[in-house]
Design an enzyme around this catalytic site. Sequence first.
Site, PDB file in Angstrom:
ATOM      1  CG  ASP A  37      42.484  42.321  42.845  1.00 51.04           C
ATOM      2  OD1 ASP A  37      41.581  43.158  43.031  1.00 51.04           O
ATOM      3  OD2 ASP A  37      43.474  42.247  43.571  1.00 51.04           O
ATOM      4  CD  GLU A  40      38.644  47.711  38.514  1.00 46.67           C
ATOM      5  OE1 GLU A  40      39.300  48.176  39.464  1.00 46.67           O
ATOM      6  OE2 GLU A  40      38.163  46.552  38.529  1.00 46.67           O
ATOM      7  CG  ASP A 106      40.901  47.458  47.946  1.00 47.86           C
ATOM      8  OD1 ASP A 106      40.525  46.269  47.970  1.00 47.86           O
ATOM      9  OD2 ASP A 106      41.808  47.863  47.200  1.00 47.86           O
TER      10      ASP A 106
END
Length: 411
Positions: A37, A40, A106
């Site tokens: 996921d 960062e 997203d």
Amino acid sequence: MKSSNYIDIYDDGVSERFYRMLSDSMFHKGVSSIWLDGTEPEGVNDATQMTAVGRFEEVQNPYSLLVTKAMYDGRREEFPKERVFNLTRSAYAGQQRYGATSWSGDVEASWEQLEEQISAGLNFTMAGVPYWTHDIGGFFRDSKSINPEFDNQYTNPEFIELLTRWFQFGTFSPIFRIHGYVSETEIWRYNEAFERTARKFIDLRYQLMPYIYSQAWQITTNSKQLMSPLAYHYPNDNKTWGIKDQFLFGESIMVGIVTEYKQREKNMYFPKGTWYNFWTNEMLNGGEQHAVKADLDETPLFVKAGSIIPFGPKVQYATQETNEPITIKVYPGADAQFTLYFDDSETYDYEKGAYSEIHLNYSETEKTLQIKKGQDSYIDFSANPMNFKVELIGGQIQTISFNGAETQLKL
């Protein structure tokens, strides 16, 4: 000192402990691939803190690279017979060498976002990172999207059409996957028409797996791309520059994606040459624009003349064993070459030469297909002959058993 919510991945000891945490909690419990996921450091509270190599604000850009490296290095050492696959929201130059695929984050379910995803993916792969993907149908499918409320996504005809077009785009993306926020994404949850079309494109993706996997070998060995803009292949054709809703899938298949609600015809530009409609085998001249059909259960697909497309049987998963032959589709009009590639699909033994190749060469002048082996350290065709159907588009279909000996087939 202010706290911050990143780990000092630049420190070798931290990197090793980070991997150990992943391995102990997941890999040793049977997980073989991972979705890391957000690689960062999202929402860093204090970017002025020091890392092992300097102030964080000065070294933060390659953070994602080092997170994926830590996972890759640890897993390859601990599980050397299993290829690493890592899905990650962030990327940095060179990250592909760590078994990482990045997705676009997203995004919302809207026609605007679908259109933007195409150009985003093309720019991403042109940066030299070949494996990119996106959330088919958009991540946000509630009131943040074209659905006024969450449950509306299963009955809203506009969203279902958007999902259909996005699914078609996903079929011809480097990685094919569907995902949504607090959303059930099984294809049978929507109407019958969508499920039928989705199954059609799932079958098509698997039937193209010999083409896709062979192209992946070209990515590994020759820095090719699986998804690329027309300008990448036709840089001297000024009309290809700026086209955002068409791209090449592999070297031979041109894909057009519909990005408007209720659109059933699409204007597409065809670079110089002859192009075959994948669905009908109708031929179109290049160097000009054509209005082409774009029914909801199809997306415009065209194959350039002088192409060889290996086309497999319908299967339920990529490595399913089957006795059905691969069909070699030859699109005449120019000479064509293709290298079929095979390995065990699981390990890194290909790095030691454990793979097999079949070189296919079509001569337009002679109307012949030459079949000969390249590297042959995996299948051993002399002991395990491979059956093919050879189809000349617009001509006959022939069956041949290839045992490794060079063969000339008159088409």
